[in-house]
Structures are given as structure tokens and as C-alpha cells.
Design an enzyme around this catalytic site. Structure first.
Site, PDB file in Angstrom:
ATOM      1  N   ASP A  95       0.568  -1.268   0.203  1.00 15.17           N
ATOM      2  CA  ASP A  95       0.032  -0.069   0.386  1.00 15.17           C
ATOM      3  C   ASP A  95       1.288   1.374  -0.237  1.00 15.17           C
ATOM      4  OD1 ASP A  95       0.757   0.409   2.459  1.00 15.17           O
ATOM      5  OD2 ASP A  95      -1.250  -0.217   3.303  1.00 15.17           O
ATOM      6  N   SER A  96       0.435   2.101  -0.679  1.00 16.35           N
ATOM      7  CA  SER A  96       0.697   3.879  -0.351  1.00 16.35           C
ATOM      8  C   SER A  96       1.745   4.106   0.981  1.00 16.35           C
ATOM      9  CB  SER A  96       0.194   4.741  -0.905  1.00 16.35           C
ATOM     10  OG  SER A  96      -0.382   5.426   0.100  1.00 16.35           O
ATOM     11  N   GLY A  98      -0.209   5.981   2.666  1.00 12.99           N
ATOM     12  CA  GLY A  98      -1.155   7.379   2.997  1.00 12.99           C
ATOM     13  C   GLY A  98      -2.244   7.009   4.265  1.00 12.99           C
ATOM     14  N   PHE A  99      -2.427   5.008   4.828  1.00 11.52           N
ATOM     15  CA  PHE A  99      -3.914   5.310   5.843  1.00 11.52           C
ATOM     16  C   PHE A  99      -2.786   5.318   6.862  1.00 11.52           C
ATOM     17  CE2 PHE A  99      -4.575   2.391   8.783  1.00 11.52           C
ATOM     18  CZ  PHE A  99      -6.302   3.021   8.809  1.00 11.52           C
ATOM     19  N   ASP A 149      -2.552   9.288  -2.107  1.00 13.14           N
ATOM     20  CA  ASP A 149      -3.962   9.380  -1.542  1.00 13.14           C
ATOM     21  C   ASP A 149      -3.863  10.094  -0.539  1.00 13.14           C
ATOM     22  OD1 ASP A 149      -4.081   6.792  -0.344  1.00 13.14           O
ATOM     23  OD2 ASP A 149      -6.101   6.964  -1.305  1.00 13.14           O
ATOM     24  N   ASP A 267      -7.892  -6.864   2.227  1.00 16.09           N
ATOM     25  CA  ASP A 267      -6.971  -7.142   2.829  1.00 16.09           C
ATOM     26  C   ASP A 267      -7.753  -6.416   4.387  1.00 16.09           C
ATOM     27  OD1 ASP A 267      -5.307  -4.429   3.444  1.00 16.09           O
ATOM     28  OD2 ASP A 267      -6.291  -4.326   2.149  1.00 16.09           O
ATOM     29  N   CYS A 305     -13.118 -27.508   9.821  1.00 14.54           N
ATOM     30  CA  CYS A 305     -12.086 -27.241   9.351  1.00 14.54           C
ATOM     31  C   CYS A 305     -10.883 -27.598   8.620  1.00 14.54           C
ATOM     32  CB  CYS A 305     -11.522 -25.869  10.250  1.00 14.54           C
ATOM     33  SG  CYS A 305      -9.534 -24.666   9.845  1.00 14.54           S
ATOM     34  N   CYS A 310      -6.229 -27.252  13.223  1.00 10.98           N
ATOM     35  CA  CYS A 310      -7.709 -28.255  13.326  1.00 10.98           C
ATOM     36  C   CYS A 310      -7.073 -29.439  13.356  1.00 10.98           C
ATOM     37  CB  CYS A 310      -8.624 -27.210  12.585  1.00 10.98           C
ATOM     38  SG  CYS A 310      -9.202 -26.353  13.237  1.00 10.98           S
TER      39      CYS A 310
END
Length: 374
Positions: A95-96, A98-99, A149, A267, A305, A310
Site C-alpha cells: 500500500d502507499s 497513506g492510511f 492519496d 486485505d 476446518c 485443527c
């Protein structure tokens, strides 16, 4: 069509319009829709690449902000890029940052040039621009990288979001102009909950001809119906032949509703984060392994599962490891939670190809539902 990435749509569900396809990257081909485990610091916490492959993970996400702080993009580049550095030979997405700049960094200041902020680890002053964020990601060497962004907070006023969208578009153009290598670059659609701003942002990004498109500004505290509205507004303006990525979404209801709306990629840190705190997915509802009732429970987490955990370990043993603060417990529970989500998405891919994804989605949501803790 880009040589860096190619989406091959194989089937569209007649019930819902959900898409099944193959995403071809420099480091292999994966089926979509796909859930991507998050390896923030070039590792999915406590897990090895071999364990990730065994459970059916395809693309792994790493974080630009955190890796720029430590060990630094130059070190990763010197190691031969993320794939060699973390010993993962499948596709990697970054990711950039930015977050993280807007959620973690201290004393940030936004200008036309970029964002000045203080490192949340030591207080050093740093400056991210659209150009150096692309340069950092290119040095990291991921298959898929993101434009820089502004992650607009929720709620925000129309005027604030409008100004932010225009700046994000200018940053997207600058980042694209700076993009030099074979990483596939995605543009990020912002615009908050405002239909005209989302549409404008999507249309302008498409004109720039990115190799894929992300929907940003979701899963940041907005109500569920607002998130779905953001997706509904954005998707019709994105190319049908390029991948669509809904950022930061990891609960079953959001993933399945996103797939129904034509999203290909998801994600989130949710499965592994809650596992480390003793919270486990199961077909009978969320299990809190800390509870005393599991002290002498010698059943697997979930009898349905097929994960390594499991097949080999009991709830009693996992509770013991958790109470004793043993790292093995975190590993085993993370394996289970990730495999659980990945298996649900595998089922979604099959249902799309059989034109019954709407029924599958409704069945899963009835079975688990919000009250199950997903």
C-alpha cells in the site's frame, strides 16, 4: 493491456454479477476474488511463507510506511527486493502508506507538495510526496503498488472531501509520471460518501489509465451501509478488464458483499490480530479461547476446518498456550483464522463459477451473521 499485470475474467455469476478470474502477475497467477493476508513489516505475524502457501494464500500485502521506517527501502532493495528479503516467491502488494501517515504519524501537515509528519517511533520529521512514495515502493519491489492519496476521515464535510479528492487526483498524476519500473501501479478512488465526488475521482483516474483501481476511504469507522454505498458508487465507473481492490476489509459480511458488487481483492489484519488475542473463527460462531470452559475441551477449534491447527491440536492445548503466553499459540491460532477466511473465499470462487453466489453469500451470512462476531 499491461505487461506487469493482467486480469483474465473467466466467469461472471448470473445471479449477482460477481466475477471469477485469474490475475496474472510477475510472480505468479492467482484466482480472484482473493483475500490477501497482511504482512505489515514484511512478515505475516508469527507465520512462515511455507505456512502461508500451505493454507492457500496467494498475494501477501506489505506496508510502505512501516518498511520505510524500518529497515528502510534501501536495505530491502540491497537484499534483492521484498521477495528475496522475506523469502516469499508469490505476488506481493504494497500500500502507499497513506492510511498510516494519516492514522499513526504525529503532527502531520498536508500541503500540495505532500505530507510532513513525525515518525511515530522516534519523532523524526519525515516528508512523503507522491513521487517518493512511488520510489520507495519501487525499491521494495512489490508486484503491485499504490498511488499516494489522502485517506479522508469519516465523517468529513463535502467541501473538505472535494478539496481532498482534487489533491489526490493531482498526486495520482504525479505518482504515475514518476513510475518507472515494472511494478503494476493502482489508482485509489476517494470521495467519501458523496456520489458526485466518487464518480468524478473514478472517471479521472480511469483517464490516467492505471493498471488497477482501489476503493479507498472505507472501513475507517463508517456505518456498514455507507461502506456499501461507497462501493456501489465507485464500481460502475471502473474498467471491467482491470482488477478492483477494496482496501482494509476483512470481515465476512464486507468481503461477501464486496464480491457481489464486483470487487476482486481484499486485505485486512483482522484474522491474525484477533487470533493473537485468543479470538477464533468457527462454523459455530466466534470462540474466545481464554474462557475456562475450554480448559478440558479436547475438540479441534472447528471440526469442519482443514487447517494444520485443527488437524493436530485441541482447544484445551490452545487455551493452555494462550494462558501461558506461548508464541506457538499465536502461530497456531493465526493459521486457523487465516485458513478459515481463505476457505470461505475459495467457496465464493466456486459459487461464482456455478452461478449461485447469491445463494452462497446468503447461506454464509445466515450461518455466521453479525452476532457471530465476524
Amino acid at each position: 493491456m499491461s505487461e506487469n499485470i493482467r486480469l483474465e475474467i473467466k466467469h461472471i455469476c448470473k445471479q449477482t454479477g460477481a466475477r471469477y478470474g485469474l490475475l496474472h502477475t510477475k510472480h505468479g497467477t492467482v484466482e480472484v476474488p482473493i483475500f490477501m493476508p497482511v504482512g505489515t513489516l514484511a512478515n505475516v505475524k508469527t507465520l512462515t511463507p511455507e505456512e502461508l502457501k500451505e493454507m492457500g494464500a496467494g498475494i501477501i500485502l506489505a506496508n510502505t510506511y512501516h518498511l520505510a521506517l524500518r529497515p528502510g527501502e534501501d536495505i530491502v532493495q540491497k537484499a534483492g527486493g521484498l521477495h528475496k528479503f522475506m523469502n516469499y516467491d508469490g505476488p506481493i502488494l504494497t500500500d502507499s502508506g497513506g492510511f498510516q501517515v494519516f492514522s499513526l504519524a504525529k503532527m502531520r501537515s498536508i500541503s500540495e507538495e505532500g505530507v510532513k509528519f513525525r515518525n511515530h517511533l522516534n519523532g523524526d520529521e519525515l516528508f512523503f510526496t507522491p513521487e517518493n512514495v512511488i520510489e520507495i515502493q519501487e525499491k521494495l519491489g512489490a508486484d503491485i503498488i499504490m498511488s499516494f492519496d489522502e485517506c479522508v476521515p469519516y465523517p468529513a464535510t463535502y467541501d473538505y472531501v472535494k478539496d481532498s479528492v482534487e489533491r489526490t487526483l493531482r498526486w495520482a498524476k504525479r505518482g504515475k509520471d514518476a513510475h518507472k519500473n515494472e511494478c503494476a501501479l493502482f489508482g485509489i478512488v476517494q470521495g467519501g460518501e458523496f456520489e458526485d465526488l466518487r464518480r468524478h475521482c473514478a472517471e479521472e483516474l480511469v483517464k490516467m489509465d492505471f493498471e488497477g483501481y482501489s476503493i479507498g476511504g472505507t472501513s475507517i469507522g463508517e456505518p456498514k451501509d455507507v461502506c456499501f454505498k461507497m462501493i456501489d458508487i465507485s464500481v460502475p465507473y471502473l474498467p471491467k478488464d482491470k482488477p478492483r481492490y477494496l482496501m482494509g476489509v476483512g470481515s465476512l459480511d464486507y468481503i461477501l458483499e464486496g464480491i457481489a458488487r464486483g470487487i476482486d481483492m481484499f486485505d485486512c489484519v483482522l484474522p491474525t490480530r484477533i487470533a493473537r488475542h485468543g479470538s477464533l473463527f468457527s462454523s459455530t460462531g466466534r470462540i474466545n479461547i481464554r474462557r475456562a470452559e475450554y480448559k478440558d475441551d479436547f475438540m479441534p477449534i472447528d471440526e469442519n476446518c482443514d487447517c494444520y491447527t485443527c488437524k493436530n491440536y485441541t482447544r484445551a492445548y490452545l487455551r493452555h498456550l494462550y494462558v501461558a503466553n506461548e508464541a506457538l499459540g499465536q502461530r497456531l491460532m493465526s493459521i486457523h483464522n487465516l485458513r478459515f477466511i481463505l476457505k470461505i473465499v475459495e467457496g465464493a470462487r466456486i459459487a461464482i463459477q456455478e452461478d449461485r453466489f447469491g445463494d452462497y453469500k446468503d447461506e454464509i451470512l445466515r450461518k455466521f451473521g453479525d452476532d457471530r462476531g465476524f
